[in-house]
Design an enzyme around this catalytic site. Structure first.
Site, PDB file in Angstrom:
ATOM      1  N   ARG A 178      -9.992 -12.657  -6.816  1.00  0.00           N
ATOM      2  CA  ARG A 178      -8.905 -13.541  -7.272  1.00  0.00           C
ATOM      3  C   ARG A 178      -9.075 -14.960  -6.743  1.00  0.00           C
ATOM      4  O   ARG A 178      -8.101 -15.652  -6.472  1.00  0.00           O
ATOM      5  CB  ARG A 178      -7.533 -12.980  -6.906  1.00  0.00           C
ATOM      6  N   LYS A 297      -4.902  -2.453   4.103  1.00  0.00           N
ATOM      7  CA  LYS A 297      -4.387  -1.991   2.815  1.00  0.00           C
ATOM      8  C   LYS A 297      -4.755  -0.518   2.747  1.00  0.00           C
ATOM      9  O   LYS A 297      -5.936  -0.180   2.672  1.00  0.00           O
ATOM     10  CB  LYS A 297      -5.047  -2.767   1.684  1.00  0.00           C
ATOM     11  N   GLU A 301      -3.963   1.475  -4.633  1.00  0.00           N
ATOM     12  CA  GLU A 301      -5.019   1.115  -5.579  1.00  0.00           C
ATOM     13  C   GLU A 301      -6.357   1.736  -5.186  1.00  0.00           C
ATOM     14  O   GLU A 301      -7.406   1.088  -5.227  1.00  0.00           O
ATOM     15  CB  GLU A 301      -5.139  -0.412  -5.687  1.00  0.00           C
ATOM     16  N   ARG A 334       0.055  -3.334   5.200  1.00  0.00           N
ATOM     17  CA  ARG A 334       0.654  -3.809   3.947  1.00  0.00           C
ATOM     18  C   ARG A 334       1.557  -2.765   3.297  1.00  0.00           C
ATOM     19  O   ARG A 334       1.225  -1.571   3.255  1.00  0.00           O
ATOM     20  CB  ARG A 334      -0.434  -4.235   2.959  1.00  0.00           C
ATOM     21  N   LYS A 370       4.946  -8.010   0.145  1.00  0.00           N
ATOM     22  CA  LYS A 370       4.829  -9.066  -0.866  1.00  0.00           C
ATOM     23  C   LYS A 370       6.214  -9.572  -1.240  1.00  0.00           C
ATOM     24  O   LYS A 370       7.208  -8.867  -1.089  1.00  0.00           O
ATOM     25  CB  LYS A 370       4.114  -8.540  -2.117  1.00  0.00           C
ATOM     26  N   ASP A 375       4.046  -7.433  -8.139  1.00  0.00           N
ATOM     27  CA  ASP A 375       2.764  -7.992  -7.725  1.00  0.00           C
ATOM     28  C   ASP A 375       2.613  -9.474  -8.039  1.00  0.00           C
ATOM     29  O   ASP A 375       1.932  -9.820  -8.999  1.00  0.00           O
ATOM     30  CB  ASP A 375       1.643  -7.206  -8.426  1.00  0.00           C
ATOM     31  N   GLU A 403      -3.529 -16.161  -9.205  1.00  0.00           N
ATOM     32  CA  GLU A 403      -4.022 -15.074 -10.051  1.00  0.00           C
ATOM     33  C   GLU A 403      -3.174 -14.906 -11.310  1.00  0.00           C
ATOM     34  O   GLU A 403      -3.700 -14.650 -12.389  1.00  0.00           O
ATOM     35  CB  GLU A 403      -4.018 -13.770  -9.232  1.00  0.00           C
ATOM     36  N   HIS A 531       4.217  -8.905 -15.768  1.00  0.00           N
ATOM     37  CA  HIS A 531       3.000  -8.115 -15.931  1.00  0.00           C
ATOM     38  C   HIS A 531       2.568  -8.018 -17.395  1.00  0.00           C
ATOM     39  O   HIS A 531       2.398  -6.938 -17.951  1.00  0.00           O
ATOM     40  CB  HIS A 531       3.201  -6.711 -15.345  1.00  0.00           C
TER      41      HIS A 531
HETATM   42  C1  BDP Z   1      -3.390  -7.538  -7.027  1.00  0.00           C
HETATM   43  C2  BDP Z   1      -4.777  -8.041  -7.304  1.00  0.00           C
HETATM   44  C3  BDP Z   1      -5.816  -7.201  -6.611  1.00  0.00           C
HETATM   45  C4  BDP Z   1      -5.486  -7.049  -5.144  1.00  0.00           C
HETATM   46  C5  BDP Z   1      -4.070  -6.520  -4.995  1.00  0.00           C
HETATM   47  C6  BDP Z   1      -3.615  -6.438  -3.554  1.00  0.00           C
HETATM   48  O1  BDP Z   1      -5.003  -8.020  -8.696  1.00  0.00           O
HETATM   49  O2  BDP Z   1      -7.066  -7.840  -6.798  1.00  0.00           O
HETATM   50  O3  BDP Z   1      -6.382  -6.199  -4.523  1.00  0.00           O
HETATM   51  O4  BDP Z   1      -3.177  -7.377  -5.652  1.00  0.00           O
HETATM   52  O5  BDP Z   1      -2.758  -7.231  -3.172  1.00  0.00           O
HETATM   53  O6  BDP Z   1      -2.475  -8.492  -7.480  1.00  0.00           O
HETATM   54  O7  BDP Z   1      -4.070  -5.586  -2.820  1.00  0.00           O
END
Ligand code: BDP
Length: 710
Positions: A178, A297, A301, A334, A370, A375, A403, A531
């Protein structure tokens, strides 16, 4: 003349001829620290101070050097005999400061005082520590750069947040996840031997806005970062940053004990795993005695984490906290966690996974949240975890890199977006319980406070990929220092320092900046939509994105548009995400008569005919906002054109070109979005609105395999 001599002579002559031209070209490298001569009327020509009277240190030398550099740049004339003098230092380094008995006690390790003494001629910049003095010098120079009066000063400043960190999503191959500003600044391959002087410029820029830490590597981390060669490389960066008060931190991959430790498991309760992390921490601290700690993290994901072993986030975080704790380090864990195997509304998952563990995290853990529950979208309501975890240090994470707001070619000043979140009221302890008061620790008495910004910095000459994106780096630092500061005042300082303190410039430039984020919201995701961007690269519109590996990475999951209406019902009749907020905050979102329309479709699914406050039905309002966004960009273009007299041609041209890109892409967002939603509802466009020039399929077919930042 021998040929080599001749060549040398020719080069010298060419250099001398070209030098003035080259010197005049501005590419943005100097950021807000340009120190160009002030207009005559603004000059004060103070006398440049001599070396510290008693002792010195690298930070104090930097403070001294910075002051000299700034003053001689801003006021190139010789100071007169009766020019005011400046004294800087701590009670240890300066006899004058020591003798004055200034009220330094409450300034802590980083605060400072700037005070003009009773003689009206001496100004002292004083602090308890050398780094505090350096921060004070940057403040003093900012006053000069912005044309403020400096003859009667009484300034006292203490950071409200202890950890003010940039998070670099930088990979070891120098790509930046990003990132839209070139490659990673960290030349991992040539480190630790080659120390790019730019590391010092980076540290200086950060120090000028009070940033005191940098997480060097991507949150999607590789274990290699924790191996001996990479620890040595990180140590070289730490050495470069140290005099500027900046500590380094590393993102830690949770499965490292397996990948680099030869273990079969990364279970946080396994003694061998705990021993691995303890030994790893000891090894890092040996190389970097002031190492800041780990960012993690986990279980998000696809990243590994404690839940892979049936353990909790608290188990994982506390294990790492125990490893770095004896060295004074912290763990930033996180809260950006969600899983597509979890059928519930993605917006609810962070709260659901963390709230039950309030009070179970170690004292040196900060849960990093966040700003919103999805996001980093152009607009999100504040994250429901703020105000919900009084017994756990919570920090705020914002994204400085854009981003989701047009990469580096759209002008979007993010100060107002962060201010909106910081000013949001959680009502956790009655009215006025703002996110800022959670984050600065006042509301719940947190022992550690944090603001983290995902960096927008790379190898581009202008650092951030665009002149105006520098303002986001700048504003992040200033807001981390004081989360209650005004984003408009910050924009004014930045514009004056970066371009010109002339009010005929700053007035229109700040107006542009202040409206710019709302323009992006209008042409991308108006009225609470979110989104809707292109899949995976996140470039351009993609409201049609559906199917694929996970529903929560599609657009249709979020807008839920059908023939009858649009929006995500997060009230009691839907996912009830709203119940994660305190009752007064929740009422403000779920009650249609109370909700601010900026959040409407985030919380409600409404018929296309729903009457909005403008008097227009929802569909008409949506189209109107999309078009309004495009017009706002046209307004910025017109305004920027009038500012040419105040800006050097190079930077003026770059901004103008980027605004033209933004204008084109805003129109694209508007047209593609209108085409898509119209294909769903079959409604006519409001009067005067032009139909999209292309059929929907044409927008859907566009591919961008080489978009940056992936
Ligand atoms: C998302 C991004 C991704 C990041 C993720 C994060 O698209 O690339 O890894 O956040 O914060 O918005 O871990």
């Amino acid at each position: 003349m021998r040929p080599r001599r001749l060549l040398y002579g020719l080069c010298l002559a060419a250099g001398l001829l070209l030098a003035p031209l080259i010197a005049r070209a501005e590419d943005g490298y100097d950021l807000w620290l340009r120190y160009r001569p002030l207009p005559q009327a603004m000059r004060t020509e103070p006398r440049i101070p001599g070396p510290p009277s008693m002792s010195s240190s690298p930070a104090l030398d930097l403070a001294q050097g910075e002051l000299q550099r700034g003053l001689s740049g801003l006021n190139p004339d010789e100071p007169g005999l009766d020019a005011p003098t400046i004294e800087l230092g701590t009670p240890k380094s300066s006899a004058l400061v020591a003798g004055l008995k200034l009220p330094l006690k409450d300034l802590g390790d980083e605060g400072y005082l700037i005070r003009t003494l009773a003689d009206g001629k001496t100004t002292v910049i004083a602090a308890n520590t050398d780094i505090g003095v350096l921060y004070g010098v940057f403040h003093y120079l900012r006053l000069m750069q912005t044309g403020a009066r400096t003859d009667k000063l009484d300034v006292r400043s203490v950071p409200k947040v202890r950890y003010r960190l940039l998070n670099h999503w930088d990979n070891l191959d120098r790509s930046v996840e990003r990132g839209y500003a070139g490659q990673s600044l960290w030349d991992w391959w040539r480190l630790p031997d080659v120390k790019d002087p730019r590391y010092l410029d980076y540290a200086r820029a950060n120090a000028s806005i009070g940033i005191n830490g940098a997480v060097l590597n991507n949150v999607n981390a590789k274990s290699d970062s924790l191996t001996a060669p990479y620890i040595a490389k990180a140590a070289a960066l730490a050495d470069a940053f140290r005099p500027y008060g900046i500590k380094v931190y590393l993102s830690a991959r949770f499965s490292s004990p397996i990948e680099i430790g030869g273990l079969k498991t990364a279970d946080p309760l396994d003694p061998a795993v705990r021993a691995f992390w303890k030994a790893k921490a000891d090894e890092i601290y040996k190389a970097i005695p002031d190492f800041g700690g780990f960012l993690v993290k986990a279980n998000s994901e696809g990243q590994p984490g404690p839940q892979d072993y049936g353990r909790t986030h608290a188990d994982g975080a506390n294990m790492l906290a125990q490893a770095v704790g004896p060295h004074g380090g912290i763990v930033m864990w996180r809260a950006f966690v969600y899983s597509h195997e979890q059928p519930d509304d993605r917006a609810k998952q962070g709260y659901a996974e963390f709230k039950p563990f309030d009070g179970q995290f170690a004292e040196n853990v900060i849960v990093q949240v966040k700003n919103g529950a999805i996001d980093f979208q152009p607009r999100e309501p504040f994250h429901p975890l703020f105000g919900a975890m009084p017994k756990t240090n919570l920090g705020l994470e914002v994204q400085v890199t854009k981003e989701y707001l047009g990469f580096s070619t759209h002008l979007a000043y993010l100060g107002p977006m962060w201010e909106e979140v910081l000013k949001a009221d959680t009502f956790a302890a009655g009215p006025g319980s703002t996110v800022a008061k959670v984050v600065d620790g006042k509301l719940h008495g947190y022992s550690r406070t944090l603001m983290a910004g995902v960096a927008n910095i790379g190898t581009d000459r202008d650092w951030s990929g665009s002149q105006f994106d520098q303002a986001n780096w700048y504003a992040f630092g200033r807001l981390a220092w004081d989360p209650e500061a005004s984003s408009e005042a910050i924009a004014r300082d930045w514009a004056a320092m970066t371009f010109s303190p002339d009010r005929r410039f700053t007035g229109p430039a700040v107006a542009m900046m202040m409206g710019s984020r709302e323009a992006v919201v209008d042409y991308m995701t108006p009225i609470g939509l979110h989104h809707l961007m292109g899949r995976s690269h996140h470039y351009g519109p993609g409201p049609w994105v559906s199917g694929g590996e996970r529903a929560d990475w599609t657009s249709v999951y979020y807008h839920k548009a059908d023939k009858a209406g649009i929006g995500f019902d997060r009230t009691a009749s839907g996912s009830n995400a709203v119940a994660q907020y305190t009752p007064p905050a929740a009422a403000g979102f779920s009650d249609l008569s109370k909700i601010d329309e900026k959040d409407l479709l985030w919380f409600h699914h409404l018929p296309w005919t729903y009457p909005t406050r403008s008097g227009r039905p929802l569909w008409d309002e949506l189209v109107t906002r999309y078009s309004r966004g495009v017009r706002s960009v046209e307004g910025m273009q017109a305004s920027w054109a009038t500012l040419a007299p105040y800006v050097d041609p190079e930077r003026h041209a770059q901004v103008a070109i980027y605004l033209a890109i933004q204008r084109r892409e805003a129109q694209w967002w508007r047209d593609a979005s209108v085409a898509y939603f119209q294909s769903i509802n079959g409604l006519p466009l409001p009067k005067g609105e032009a139909p999209p020039p292309l059929p929907l399929e044409a927008y859907e077919r566009m591919q961008f395999p080489y978009a940056p930042g992936i």
